[in-house]
Design an enzyme around this catalytic site. Structure first.
Site, PDB file in Angstrom:
ATOM      1  N   LYS A 139       0.818  -1.214   0.000  1.00 31.37           N
ATOM      2  CA  LYS A 139       0.000   0.000   0.000  1.00 31.37           C
ATOM      3  C   LYS A 139       0.849   1.261   0.000  1.00 31.37           C
ATOM      4  CE  LYS A 139      -4.343  -1.621   1.922  1.00 31.37           C
ATOM      5  NZ  LYS A 139      -5.205  -1.681   3.087  1.00 31.37           N
TER       6      LYS A 139
ATOM      7  N   LYS B  54      -4.591 -10.028  -7.012  1.00 34.71           N
ATOM      8  CA  LYS B  54      -5.915 -10.167  -6.400  1.00 34.71           C
ATOM      9  C   LYS B  54      -6.874  -9.088  -6.898  1.00 34.71           C
ATOM     10  CE  LYS B  54      -5.563  -7.458  -2.222  1.00 34.71           C
ATOM     11  NZ  LYS B  54      -5.810  -7.221  -0.846  1.00 34.71           N
TER      12      LYS B  54
ATOM     13  N   LYS C 224     -10.004  -3.079  -4.787  1.00 34.30           N
ATOM     14  CA  LYS C 224     -10.654  -1.807  -5.081  1.00 34.30           C
ATOM     15  C   LYS C 224      -9.640  -0.764  -5.523  1.00 34.30           C
ATOM     16  CE  LYS C 224     -11.815  -1.995  -0.209  1.00 34.30           C
ATOM     17  NZ  LYS C 224     -12.954  -2.178   0.659  1.00 34.30           N
TER      18      LYS C 224
HETATM   19  P1  TYM Z   1     -10.975  -5.137   3.277  1.00 33.49           P
HETATM   20  O1  TYM Z   1     -11.967  -4.074   3.570  1.00 33.49           O
HETATM   21  O2  TYM Z   1      -9.856  -4.825   2.340  1.00 33.49           O
HETATM   22  O3  TYM Z   1     -11.707  -6.422   2.723  1.00 33.49           O
HETATM   23  C1  TYM Z   1     -12.844  -6.952   3.380  1.00 33.49           C
HETATM   24  C2  TYM Z   1     -12.839  -8.468   3.276  1.00 33.49           C
HETATM   25  O4  TYM Z   1     -12.815  -8.884   1.900  1.00 33.49           O
HETATM   26  C3  TYM Z   1     -11.760  -9.808   1.706  1.00 33.49           C
HETATM   27  N1  TYM Z   1     -11.213  -9.652   0.350  1.00 33.49           N
HETATM   28  C4  TYM Z   1     -11.103 -10.662  -0.542  1.00 33.49           C
HETATM   29  N2  TYM Z   1     -11.440 -11.953  -0.467  1.00 33.49           N
HETATM   30  C5  TYM Z   1     -11.215 -12.716  -1.560  1.00 33.49           C
HETATM   31  N3  TYM Z   1     -10.668 -12.235  -2.713  1.00 33.49           N
HETATM   32  C6  TYM Z   1     -10.317 -10.944  -2.826  1.00 33.49           C
HETATM   33  N4  TYM Z   1      -9.804 -10.474  -3.952  1.00 33.49           N
HETATM   34  C7  TYM Z   1     -10.533 -10.076  -1.701  1.00 33.49           C
HETATM   35  N5  TYM Z   1     -10.300  -8.754  -1.470  1.00 33.49           N
HETATM   36  C8  TYM Z   1     -10.726  -8.522  -0.209  1.00 33.49           C
HETATM   37  C9  TYM Z   1     -10.722  -9.444   2.762  1.00 33.49           C
HETATM   38  O5  TYM Z   1      -9.840 -10.526   3.030  1.00 33.49           O
HETATM   39  C10 TYM Z   1     -11.590  -9.104   3.945  1.00 33.49           C
HETATM   40  O6  TYM Z   1     -11.985 -10.285   4.623  1.00 33.49           O
HETATM   41  N6  TYM Z   1      -7.964  -5.154   7.257  1.00 33.49           N
HETATM   42  C11 TYM Z   1      -9.237  -5.625   6.761  1.00 33.49           C
HETATM   43  C12 TYM Z   1     -10.434  -5.170   7.569  1.00 33.49           C
HETATM   44  C13 TYM Z   1     -10.352  -5.444   9.039  1.00 33.49           C
HETATM   45  C14 TYM Z   1     -10.588  -6.683   9.672  1.00 33.49           C
HETATM   46  C15 TYM Z   1     -10.454  -6.428  11.061  1.00 33.49           C
HETATM   47  C16 TYM Z   1     -10.889  -7.971   9.205  1.00 33.49           C
HETATM   48  C17 TYM Z   1     -10.100  -4.521   9.996  1.00 33.49           C
HETATM   49  N7  TYM Z   1     -10.174  -5.119  11.224  1.00 33.49           N
HETATM   50  C18 TYM Z   1     -10.614  -7.456  11.981  1.00 33.49           C
HETATM   51  C19 TYM Z   1     -11.039  -8.972  10.151  1.00 33.49           C
HETATM   52  C20 TYM Z   1     -10.900  -8.718  11.526  1.00 33.49           C
HETATM   53  C21 TYM Z   1      -9.423  -5.076   5.357  1.00 33.49           C
HETATM   54  O7  TYM Z   1      -8.858  -4.097   4.988  1.00 33.49           O
HETATM   55  O8  TYM Z   1     -10.357  -5.736   4.632  1.00 33.49           O
END
Ligand code: TYM
Length: 340
Positions: free
Chosen positions: A118, A202, A205
Site C-alpha cells: 500500500k 488479487k 478496489k
Molecule cells: P478489506 O476491507 O480490504 O476487505 C474486506 C474483506 O474482503 C476480503 N477480500 C477478498 N477476499 C477474496 N478475494 C479478494 N480479492 C478479496 N479482497 C478482499 C478481505 O480478506 C476481507 O476479509 N484489514 C481488513 C479489515 C479489518 C478486519 C479487522 C478484518 C479490519 N479489522 C478485523 C477482520 C478482523 C481489510 O482491509 O479488509
C-alpha cells in the site's frame, strides 16, 4: 485458538468503508458472514478507523459507512442475529490499539507485506496509522475476545500478527489464556478472487482498471461485459485440475463460477471442460448476474432509508460497547493502571 482458552466462541470480522465493494469482498467475506451467524455469536464491524489511514473526504465517510452496512444486510446478515456496527462508535478499539502498540514489536510490523504494497515507494510519507494498521486490527478482534475470524486469503498475515500479539500480551502480563489466539477462517472457494485482467493479482478496489473487478453496484450489463472481456488464453476450457494448472486466469474464472453457484470446481469442469470460452463465459455471466442482482437490489433499498441504517448502527454500537468495554477494563487492571 489456544487449547486452554475457556471463553465462549465468538466470530469477529470487519470490512473497510473505502471505495465500492467487489466480488472478492462478497465471496471472501460477506457471503461467509451470513452463513456463520446461524452457528455462532457474530460481531461484524465497518472499520472506519482503518479507512482514515489514507485520506478520506469527511463529507463522504458517513455515506461510505452506510454503504457497507447496507452490503452486510443485503448479503443476508440479520441485525437481529449479528451485531453490525461502525468501529468509530466503540472507543475500546482505539484504547486497546494503543496498549497493543506497546506489545507488538516493530520487527513484526516491518514484515507486513500489505503495508509495503500500500505504501509502495512512498513509505516515508505514509501515515503512521497505515504502518500500525494491523495492530488496530488485532485490537478489533481481541476487544471482543474474537475466536474465529472469517476473512479472505489476503488477511492471513494480519491474523498471524493478531495471534502473536494475543500470545505476547498473555505472557508479558502473566495472564494465561486471557486473550484467545484467534483462528482465521479462510478456507473455501472465493477466499482469493483474482483480477479479471490478470489472474496473478488479487481483485482489489485500488486497481486503477475498473474492468479488473466486478463491483456490487455494477449493472447486469456491466457484469456481463466484464466477464466477456476477462482475460483467458487460446486453449479450451480445462476438463481436469491438471489441465487448469499454470493457467491462473482460467483457474480464477472457474473458482468464481464454483463459489457463486456453490458447486465444486470439478463439477464446473465436468460440465464445461473441452468447450470454448465464449459459451463458458456466457454461462458464468448469467450465474454472476442472477446471484448478485438480489444483493444489489437489496443494498439499494437499504440505502434509500439511511435513517433506518443509522438506527441499526446506533443500537449495534451500544451492544458492541457492552461486550468490549468490560474486556478493555480488565486489560487496564492487568496492565496495572490505578483507577481502572
Ligand atoms: P478489506 O476491507 O480490504 O476487505 C474486506 C474483506 O474482503 C476480503 N477480500 C477478498 N477476499 C477474496 N478475494 C479478494 N480479492 C478479496 N479482497 C478482499 C478481505 O480478506 C476481507 O476479509 N484489514 C481488513 C479489515 C479489518 C478486519 C479487522 C478484518 C479490519 N479489522 C478485523 C477482520 C478482523 C481489510 O482491509 O479488509
Amino acid at each position: 485458538m489456544s487449547e486452554d482458552y475457556k471463553g465462549p466462541n465468538r466470530v469477529f470480522s470487519g470490512v473497510q468503508p473505502s471505495g465500492s465493494l467487489h466480488l472478492g469482498n462478497y465471496l471472501g467475506a460477506l457471503k461467509k458472514f451470513a452463513k456463520l451467524q446461524h452457528e455462532h455469536d457474530c460481531v461484524f464491524c465497518i472499520v472506519d478507523l482503518h479507512a482514515i489511514t489514507v485520506p478520506q473526504d469527511p463529507k463522504l465517510l458517513a455515506d461510505q459507512t452506510r454503504e457497507i452496512a447496507a452490503a452486510y444486510l443485503a448479503a443476508g446478515v440479520d441485525p437481529k442475529k449479528a451485531i453490525v456496527y461502525a468501529q468509530s462508535s466503540v472507543r475500546a478499539h482505539t484504547e486497546l490499539a494503543w496498549y497493543f502498540n506497546c506489545v507488538a514489536r516493530t520487527g513484526w510490523l516491518n514484515r507486513m507485506t500489505q503495508f509495503k504494497d500500500k505504501a509502495g515507494k512512498n513509505a516515508e510519507s505514509a501515515s503512521v496509522g497505515l504502518y500500525t494498521y494491523p495492530v488496530l486490527q488485532a485490537a478489533d478482534i481481541l476487544a471482543f475476545k474474537g475466536t474465529h475470524v472469517p476473512v479472505g486469503e489476503d488477511q492471513k498475515q494480519h491474523l498471524e500478527l493478531s495471534r502473536d500479539i494475543a500470545q505476547k500480551f498473555n505472557n508479558d502480563f502473566d495472564a494465561p489464556n486471557f486473550f484467545p489466539l484467534p483462528e482465521p477462517l479462510i478456507k473455501g472457494p472465493g477466499a482469493k478472487v483474482m483480477s479479471l485482467r490478470d489472474g496473478t493479482k488479487k481483485m482489489s478496489k485500488s486497481d486503477p482498471s475498473d474492468a479488473s473487478r466486478i463491483n456490487l453496484t455494477d449493472t447486469p450489463d456491466q457484469i456481463a461485459k466484464k466477464i466477456r472481456k476477462a482475460k483467458t488464453d487460446t486453449g479450451a476450457v480445462p476438463a481436469t485440475v491438471e489441465e487448469m494448472e499454470g493457467r491462473p486466469d482460467i483457474a480464477n474464472l472457474i473458482g468464481i463460477y464454483a463459489a457463486l453457484s456453490e458447486r465444486s470446481e470439478v463439477d464446473i469442469m465436468t460440465e464445461h471442460g473441452g468447450g470454448q470460452f465464449g459459451p463458458f463465459k456466457a454461462a458464468l455471466a448469467e450465474v454472476a448476474v442472477e446471484t448478485l442482482r438480489p444483493v444489489t437490489e437489496l443494498m439499494n433499498r437499504y440505502l434509500a432509508a439511511p435513517d433506518e441504517l443509522d438506527a441499526i448502527l446506533k443500537k449495534a454500537g451500544d451492544d458492541a460497547a457492552e461486550i468490549a468495554d468490560p474486556i478493555v477494563a480488565d486489560v487496564r487492571r492487568i496492565i496495572g493502571f490505578r483507577g481502572a
